[in-house]
Motif scaffolding. Structure first.
Motif, short mmCIF file in Angstrom:
data_model
loop_
_atom_site.label_atom_id
_atom_site.label_comp_id
_atom_site.label_asym_id
_atom_site.label_seq_id
_atom_site.Cartn_x
_atom_site.Cartn_y
_atom_site.Cartn_z
N ILE A 1 0.84 -1.21 0.00
CA ILE A 1 0.00 0.00 0.00
C ILE A 1 0.87 1.25 0.00
O ILE A 1 0.61 2.22 -0.73
CB ILE A 1 -0.95 0.00 1.21
CG1 ILE A 1 -1.99 -1.11 1.07
CG2 ILE A 1 -1.63 1.36 1.38
CD1 ILE A 1 -2.83 -1.32 2.32
N ALA A 2 1.92 1.23 0.83
CA ALA A 2 2.82 2.38 0.90
C ALA A 2 3.49 2.64 -0.45
O ALA A 2 3.57 3.78 -0.92
CB ALA A 2 3.87 2.15 1.98
N GLN A 3 3.97 1.57 -1.10
CA GLN A 3 4.62 1.74 -2.40
C GLN A 3 3.64 2.27 -3.44
O GLN A 3 3.99 3.13 -4.27
CB GLN A 3 5.23 0.43 -2.88
CG GLN A 3 6.06 0.63 -4.15
CD GLN A 3 6.57 -0.66 -4.74
OE1 GLN A 3 5.97 -1.72 -4.56
NE2 GLN A 3 7.69 -0.60 -5.46
N SER A 4 2.40 1.79 -3.40
CA SER A 4 1.39 2.28 -4.33
C SER A 4 1.14 3.78 -4.11
O SER A 4 0.98 4.54 -5.07
CB SER A 4 0.09 1.50 -4.14
OG SER A 4 -0.92 1.99 -5.00
N PHE A 5 1.15 4.20 -2.84
CA PHE A 5 0.98 5.62 -2.53
C PHE A 5 2.15 6.42 -3.09
O PHE A 5 1.96 7.50 -3.68
CB PHE A 5 0.89 5.81 -1.02
CG PHE A 5 0.80 7.24 -0.59
CD1 PHE A 5 -0.41 7.92 -0.61
CD2 PHE A 5 1.93 7.94 -0.16
CE1 PHE A 5 -0.50 9.25 -0.23
CE2 PHE A 5 1.86 9.26 0.23
CZ PHE A 5 0.63 9.92 0.20
N LYS B 1 3.93 5.80 -5.64
CA LYS B 1 3.90 5.83 -7.10
C LYS B 1 2.78 6.69 -7.67
O LYS B 1 2.86 7.12 -8.82
CB LYS B 1 3.74 4.41 -7.64
CG LYS B 1 4.97 3.54 -7.50
CD LYS B 1 4.72 2.17 -8.12
CE LYS B 1 5.95 1.29 -8.10
NZ LYS B 1 5.70 -0.04 -8.72
N ASN B 2 1.73 6.93 -6.87
CA ASN B 2 0.54 7.57 -7.43
C ASN B 2 0.15 8.91 -6.80
O ASN B 2 -0.60 9.68 -7.41
CB ASN B 2 -0.66 6.61 -7.33
CG ASN B 2 -0.46 5.35 -8.16
OD1 ASN B 2 -0.53 5.38 -9.38
ND2 ASN B 2 -0.19 4.24 -7.48
N ALA B 3 0.60 9.19 -5.61
CA ALA B 3 0.19 10.42 -4.94
C ALA B 3 0.85 11.64 -5.58
O ALA B 3 1.99 11.60 -6.03
CB ALA B 3 0.55 10.35 -3.46
N GLU B 4 0.12 12.73 -5.61
CA GLU B 4 0.64 13.96 -6.21
C GLU B 4 1.80 14.53 -5.41
O GLU B 4 2.78 15.02 -5.97
CB GLU B 4 -0.49 15.00 -6.31
CG GLU B 4 -0.06 16.30 -6.97
CD GLU B 4 -1.21 17.29 -7.08
OE1 GLU B 4 -0.95 18.45 -7.46
OE2 GLU B 4 -2.36 16.91 -6.76
N ILE B 5 1.71 14.44 -4.08
CA ILE B 5 2.74 15.04 -3.25
C ILE B 5 4.08 14.34 -3.40
O ILE B 5 5.15 14.93 -3.17
CB ILE B 5 2.30 15.04 -1.76
CG1 ILE B 5 3.22 15.96 -0.95
CG2 ILE B 5 2.30 13.62 -1.19
CD1 ILE B 5 2.74 16.19 0.46
N THR B 6 4.07 13.06 -3.80
CA THR B 6 5.32 12.31 -3.98
C THR B 6 5.84 12.38 -5.41
O THR B 6 6.86 11.77 -5.73
CB THR B 6 5.11 10.83 -3.61
OG1 THR B 6 4.13 10.26 -4.49
CG2 THR B 6 4.66 10.68 -2.17
N GLY B 7 5.15 13.12 -6.25
CA GLY B 7 5.57 13.22 -7.64
C GLY B 7 5.08 12.10 -8.51
O GLY B 7 5.45 12.02 -9.69
N GLY B 8 4.28 11.19 -7.94
CA GLY B 8 3.74 10.08 -8.72
C GLY B 8 4.84 9.24 -9.35
O GLY B 8 5.88 8.97 -8.75
N ALA B 9 4.61 8.84 -10.60
CA ALA B 9 5.57 7.99 -11.31
C ALA B 9 6.86 8.73 -11.65
O ALA B 9 7.90 8.10 -11.91
CB ALA B 9 4.93 7.46 -12.59
N TYR B 10 6.82 10.07 -11.61
CA TYR B 10 8.01 10.85 -11.95
C TYR B 10 8.97 10.98 -10.76
O TYR B 10 10.13 11.35 -10.94
CB TYR B 10 7.60 12.24 -12.44
CG TYR B 10 6.81 12.21 -13.72
CD1 TYR B 10 7.43 12.02 -14.94
CD2 TYR B 10 5.43 12.37 -13.71
CE1 TYR B 10 6.71 11.99 -16.12
CE2 TYR B 10 4.69 12.33 -14.87
CZ TYR B 10 5.34 12.15 -16.07
OH TYR B 10 4.61 12.10 -17.25
N GLY B 11 8.48 10.74 -9.56
CA GLY B 11 9.33 10.84 -8.39
C GLY B 11 9.69 12.27 -8.05
O GLY B 11 9.05 13.23 -8.49
N ILE B 12 10.73 12.43 -7.27
CA ILE B 12 11.22 13.75 -6.86
C ILE B 12 12.70 13.83 -7.18
O ILE B 12 13.48 12.94 -6.81
CB ILE B 12 11.00 13.98 -5.35
CG1 ILE B 12 9.52 13.89 -5.00
CG2 ILE B 12 11.57 15.34 -4.92
CD1 ILE B 12 9.23 14.02 -3.51
#
Length: 315
Positions: A102-106, A108-119
């Protein structure tokens, strides 16, 4: 100072120390307290993303963001530890695995984490106006690791550590001795997670770019293999297991072996981990340098024999 050592070798040692921090944290949870966790990479990712988000998106100083990452991971890890109050052993392992996914899915998909693009563009910490890179970063990670080992030795040799080991050997006996198992089980998840959070923060500021792919189940399985191989409930065992399983693949990268194709090195690595795990579980369930608290529990059991009607101890 940054040109003192070859950057490639410095990176190998830095990431080895980061894995040591991960291993020490997991050994607290699984080795000392007996709470099987397959989601340790989640704590690792929480620490990395917390520090990255605070420093990149909110402009925090790198030192403050790394410190905050440890605190945030400590608190969230305590929440992750709540399932351990209801489920045990295999059920706990599956539960923590689910939480990790669940954490990894978050990530990969959450806006605050940059989603698939990362940070990206995560800044390195600086000291007296000089960014810590290569050798300077190596010294920073070394100091953190030494502090982590000292703190862990103090904890495991104290009343807290003895309570964890008693819970590991027999939770029912621990409760009958008056040990607050709820408190100690949540505490060990929090502290073990804080170790992983520190490792994650150091990782993020070292590589300057993170994405959800860096915090998947493979990381959790790898760290667990290292801890189990070296020895449950042993700091030295953690050092041995992490060093062997981390450095061995690096040897194949540094030196050319005709029988090993570098393209399939990751596959060979996971095969090696699997074989070693099977052998260890068959012949050394506590690991090569694992410790057991059975003697302690047996002594405690003799002190809590049931009372007969007259109030005397039952022989």
């Amino acid at each position: 100072m940054d040109d003192l050592f070859n950057p490639y070798y410095v990176d190998i040692v830095v990431f080895w120390m980061i894995y040591l921090l991960l291993g020490l944290g997991l050994n607290l949870i699984t080795g000392y307290a007996g709470q099987v966790s397959l989601g340790h990479a989640a704590f690792y990712g929480i620490g990395a993303y917390t520090s990255a988000i605070l420093s990149v998106k909110y402009g925090w100083n790198a030192w403050l963001s790394m410190a905050a990452a440890v605190v945030v991971t400590f608190l969230i890890s305590a929440l992750f530890g709540l399932p351990s109050l209801r489920v045990r052993e295999d059920f706990l392992a599956i539960t923590t695995l689910g939480l990790g996914l669940i954490a990894q899915s978050f990530f990969k998909n959450a806006e605050i984490t940059g989603g698939a693009y990362g940070i990206d563009a995560i800044p390195a910490p600086s000291l007296f106006g000089t960014a810590l890179k290569n050798t300077g970063y190596l010294l920073l990670v070394t100091v953190v690791l030494i502090a982590a080992v000292v703190i862990m030795k103090k904890m495991t040799g104290s009343r807290i550590g003895r309570a964890w080991m008693t819970i590991r050997e027999d939770e029912t006996v621990a409760q009958s001795m008056g040990i607050n198992t709820t408190y100690y089980k949540v505490l060990v998840f929090a502290i073990g997670g804080a170790y992983a959070g520190a490792a994650g923060a150091l990782f993020a500021h070292k590589v300057s770019f993170i994405s959800g792919e860096s915090f998947g189940f493979t990381v959790s399985a790898t760290v667990l293999s290292m801890v189990v191989l070296g020895g449950l409930g042993s700091i030295f065992g953690t050092f041995f297991g992490v060093t062997l399983l981390y450095m061995l693949p690096e040897m194949f990268r540094l030196f050319e072996f005709e029988l090993v194709d570098p393209k399939y090195l990751d596959t060979y690595k996971m095969m090696l981990y699997g074989i070693l795990m099977v052998l260890i579980m068959r012949y050394r369930p506590k690991g090569l340098f694992g410790k057991t608290g059975a003697k302690l529990v047996n002594i405690r059991r003799s002190a809590v024999k049931p009372l007969d009607k007259g109030g005397d101890r039952v022989a």
